[in-house]
Design an enzyme around this catalytic site. Structure first.
Site, short mmCIF file in Angstrom:
data_model
loop_
_atom_site.label_atom_id
_atom_site.label_comp_id
_atom_site.label_asym_id
_atom_site.label_seq_id
_atom_site.Cartn_x
_atom_site.Cartn_y
_atom_site.Cartn_z
N SER A 52 15.48 -22.85 21.57
CA SER A 52 14.34 -22.14 20.99
C SER A 52 14.10 -22.64 19.57
O SER A 52 14.97 -23.25 18.95
CB SER A 52 14.61 -20.63 20.95
OG SER A 52 15.50 -20.30 19.90
N ASP A 53 12.91 -22.38 19.04
CA ASP A 53 12.71 -22.55 17.61
C ASP A 53 13.35 -21.36 16.90
O ASP A 53 13.82 -20.40 17.52
CB ASP A 53 11.22 -22.69 17.28
CG ASP A 53 10.99 -23.50 16.01
OD1 ASP A 53 11.90 -23.56 15.16
OD2 ASP A 53 9.90 -24.08 15.86
N TYR A 54 13.36 -21.41 15.59
CA TYR A 54 14.07 -20.47 14.74
C TYR A 54 13.65 -19.03 15.04
O TYR A 54 12.55 -18.62 14.70
CB TYR A 54 13.77 -20.82 13.29
CG TYR A 54 14.75 -20.37 12.24
CD1 TYR A 54 14.91 -19.03 11.93
CD2 TYR A 54 15.49 -21.30 11.52
CE1 TYR A 54 15.79 -18.62 10.95
CE2 TYR A 54 16.36 -20.90 10.52
CZ TYR A 54 16.51 -19.57 10.23
OH TYR A 54 17.38 -19.17 9.24
N THR A 55 14.51 -18.27 15.68
CA THR A 55 14.31 -16.86 16.06
C THR A 55 13.07 -16.64 16.92
O THR A 55 12.54 -15.52 16.99
CB THR A 55 14.26 -15.91 14.83
OG1 THR A 55 13.11 -16.21 14.03
CG2 THR A 55 15.50 -16.03 13.98
#
Length: 755
Positions: free
Chosen positions: A280-283
């Site tokens: 995933s991207d950041y959070t």
């Protein structure tokens, strides 16, 4: 094929044969030993902080989680000693001793930063781009990094979106070629080699089409447009063997990418055959709560079931997946499959054989910021610059003149590296003033700031999140301008270095006004009013709207943000040691009202006249022409090139035949130089509306003054194909028109027929 490997995880040497599913026996044996909690732990990517965060969350209790087998990888940790400490926690103190991946955002160079990706793409030099990626991989791996969150291949046609700086512009064909070059450069042909690293193509998918050009915003797009215009660079990276894929923040058909099964499984794995892992991207998993898809447990289960393998920073997988198994919302098999893909990446990186293979303490001095690396960065920068205008042949400047070097970016070390250079060191950057003195030691060079980048302190505060990029002088703006004007009046030529600060573009740096700030506009007008020859050296991370500046009697050299060797490279081009050869990879609008603007738009049923003449009840504006200020592929040179004698080797071809296009290019000016010969194709009639033309080939050639060369570009059967209404990849029989020239407005044309 039998391969013998020694795996320190088990303390024994294993002989194995790859089975029909290409399973790796060491990984399968390890999976048999792992508890459910340990499998979930491998799906957890954390950052202990210290780097450049792209979200509000920084991981806590990282050391304890590593020891408990709850971490699959880290980012924000670099240097052989620091990485070794973390790796030893995993290998020596967790139950199974599974090594960690260490990631980083090596977007345009590691310590030796080179131009931002949009600038690098303007070189149209795939070999140089591959060399750039190889250099970045050598440096990053020397510091213990084995996984890179790059390349970013999002097609972007709205320059209000700040992250256009990180990609290759608007075109799927060029973007695909660059994606391939970068993946091959990072990964080489052996992922276990100490100088190569796992690449991660991002952001999957469609992130560059964020509505209103606002970061993290929604995307609304039909599948025909997706497949033909936005997905090709991601697929090119997959076809090149990219090891990992990062999901994007936006939604796709109403479902956020990080939880979109059609995107991550049906398309990426089943249709394209991707075998690596998805992070995933950041959070971005947690952020699906704000999208409106449920609580943390719900969105975490949705993501895993969609095909997401690793959760970056959010820890939703770590804290909810076990309960979701108990609740019947996910299966342990799905967790095992995700874990398997991450373990296979570690195996392919050689970490099972030697978890410390990237931790040679002698390498940083040997491989990072070397003389050779800085020389390559200087070359990459010079090749990325685009000459937009050269009124009165102001450029190149003679080295023995009295030069007024003016502008808020002329001696601003903090603004040379460009956005998303978290591993670079601004203190090592060469300023433009230093570069001028290095390259033209016999010139008399005076400096004046002339203006602030912007005068608005609130705007400056927004830009200066990562440090001082816009510094507002204590002196009044009028005083700064007057000082610059006096210097100009006492000089032979004026070089004004103007444009954007580095963080005026990039992530979370969208702008509704993409013109040069008014403080600098005032300065430029005052300098031109002196009557002295004025050349603008323009820095930005995106296309800007500069119709006013273009109308002035000036030269304009677009230099993006060039990296650590910025000043030297700019001086090389300004003084003529290198003849600029860059070409734009994104269309430059006249004003924001034209956005989105791109060369491969479709005709309407009522197209505006090609002459540009206004006609009522046609597709045009009342207050501006349809045409951009600068078209895709545009770029001048200190010399001139003439195209002639366009030929096709066939007039009719079959479905499986190629066709060769040959054109003669002549250097008709007074300088040696490089030209990017560009080939565009128009499918005249087909089952879905075709673009006016599409880039399908290019070649960069060097010609001495007066030299003539025949350039041949071959169109393959695939170059004639597109995704039709049923998403079938086909070439339909009929007429095609070929255009060849110096930019996307090329007029030299020939036609052929596909049977």
């Amino acid at each position: 094929m039998t391969i013998k490997k020694c795996c320190i995880l088990f303390g024994v040497c294993l002989a194995f044969t790859l089975n029909a599913q290409n399973r790796i026996p060491e990984v399968e044996a390890l999976l048999q030993k792992m508890t459910l909690e340990e499998k979930i732990g491998q799906l957890n990517l954390l950052t202990p902080g210290g780097g450049v965060a792209t979200g509000e969350v920084v991981s806590k209790n990282v050391e304890a989680k590593i020891k408990a087998g709850q971490v699959g990888g880290l980012f924000g940790v670099a240097g052989p000693e620091k990485v070794r400490v973390a790796q030893e926690l995993a290998v020596k103190e967790s139950r199974l001793g599974i090594p960690l991946l260490f990631g980083s955002d090596v977007i345009h160079g590691y310590k030796t930063t080179y131009p931002i990706p949009l600038g690098l793409s303007a070189s149209w030099d795939l070999d140089l781009m591959k060399q750039a990626a190889q250099m970045a991989a050598r440096e990053a791996t020397a510091d213990g990094i084995n996984w890179n969150f790059s390349p970013m291949v999002d097609i972007a046609r709205d320059p209000r979106w700040g992250r256009m700086a990180e990609g290759a512009g608007e075109d799927p064909y060029l973007g695909s070629r660059i994606a391939t070059a970068m993946v091959e450069g990072y990964q080489g042909n052996d992922l276990a080699a100490a100088h190569t690293m796992l690449a991660c193509v991002k952001h999957f998918a469609l992130y560059g089409a964020s509505e209103a050009g606002r970061d993290y915003h929604s995307v609304d797009m039909g599948k025909i447009k997706m497949f033909n215009q936005y997905l090709p660079p991601y697929k090119a990276a997959v076809d090149a063997g990219v090891a990992s894929v990062m999901s994007s923040f936006n939604d796709v058909d109403g479902i956020p990418a990080s939880g979109n099964k059609w995107l991550l499984t049906d398309l990426l794995r089943d249709r394209w055959g991707f075998e690596g892992f998805v992070v995933s991207d950041y959070t971005s998993v947690n952020e699906m709560i704000a999208h409106g898809l449920g609580d943390l447990q719900a969105v975490s289960a949705l993501s895993l079931n969609a095909g997401l393998d690793m959760d970056m920073v959010g820890e939703g997988f770590l804290t909810t997946l076990k309960k979701s198994v108990e609740d019947g919302k996910v299966t342990e098999e799905a967790i095992t499959n995700a874990c398997r893909r991450i373990l296979e990446a570690k195996y392919n990186s050689g970490l099972f054989d030697d978890p410390y293979r990237y931790l040679d303490s002698k390498r940083p001095i040997k491989d990072i910021l070397t003389v050779e690396n800085r020389a390559l960065a200087r070359k990459l920068a010079a090749h990325s610059f685009v000459l937009l205008k050269n009124h009165g042949q102001i450029l190149p400047v003679k080295k023995n003149q009295k030069i007024a070097l003016i502008g808020p970016l002329a001696d601003s070390r903090n603004n040379m590296l460009g956005t998303w250079a978290p591993t670079g060191d601004t203190h090592l950057a060469v300023t433009v003033l230093e570069g001028f003195r290095n390259v033209a030691p016999n010139a008399t060079i005076g400096f004046a700031k002339g203006a602030n980048i912007a005068d608005d302190p609130i705007f400056a505060e927004h830009v200066n999140v990562f440090g001082p990029r816009i510094e507002i002088d204590e002196r009044a703006p009028e005083v700064l301008v007057d000082e610059a004007v006096q210097l100009a009046l006492n000089s032979d030529v004026v070089i004004a270095v103007v444009g954007e600060a580095t963080e005026m573009s990039g992530e979370a740096a969208s702008r509704t006004d993409i013109s040069i700030p008014e403080s600098q506009k005032i300065l430029i007008r005052a300098l031109v009013a002196t009557g002295k020859p004025v050349a603008l050296v323009l820095m930005s991370g995106r296309p800007l709207t500069i119709p006013d500046e273009y109308e002035l009697p000036v030269a304009i050299l677009q230099v993006w943000h060039p990296g650590v060797e910025a000043g030297n490279a700019i001086a090389d081009v300004v003084f003529g040691d290198y003849n600029p050869s860059g070409k734009l990879t994104a269309t430059w609008p006249r004003n924001v009202g034209q956005i989105p603007i791109y060369y491969s738009a479709k005709n309407t049923g009522r197209p505006a006249p090609e002459s540009g003449e206004f006609q009522k009840f046609r597709s045009n504006y009342l207050d501006a022409p349809n045409s951009p200020l600068f078209p895709f592929g545009y770029g001048l040179s200190y010399t001139t090139f003439e195209y002639s004698d366009l030929k096709l080797d066939k007039e009719t071809i079959g479905q499986d035949e190629s066709i060769s296009v040959t054109v003669t290019v002549t250097n008709t000016g007074n300088f040696d130089g490089e030209e990017v010969v560009q080939l565009y194709l128009r499918d005249v009639v087909r089952s879905i509306t075709p673009p006016k033309r599409e880039l399908k080939g290019f070649e960069k050639v060097f010609l001495k003054k007066g030299e003539r060369k025949e350039v041949t570009i071959t169109l393959s059967p695939n170059d004639l194909k597109f995704y039709n209404g049923q998403l079938e990849y086909v070439a339909e029989p009929g007429d095609f028109e070929v255009f060849v020239g110096t930019n996307s407005d090329a007029q030299l044309s020939k036609s052929f027929v596909l049977k």
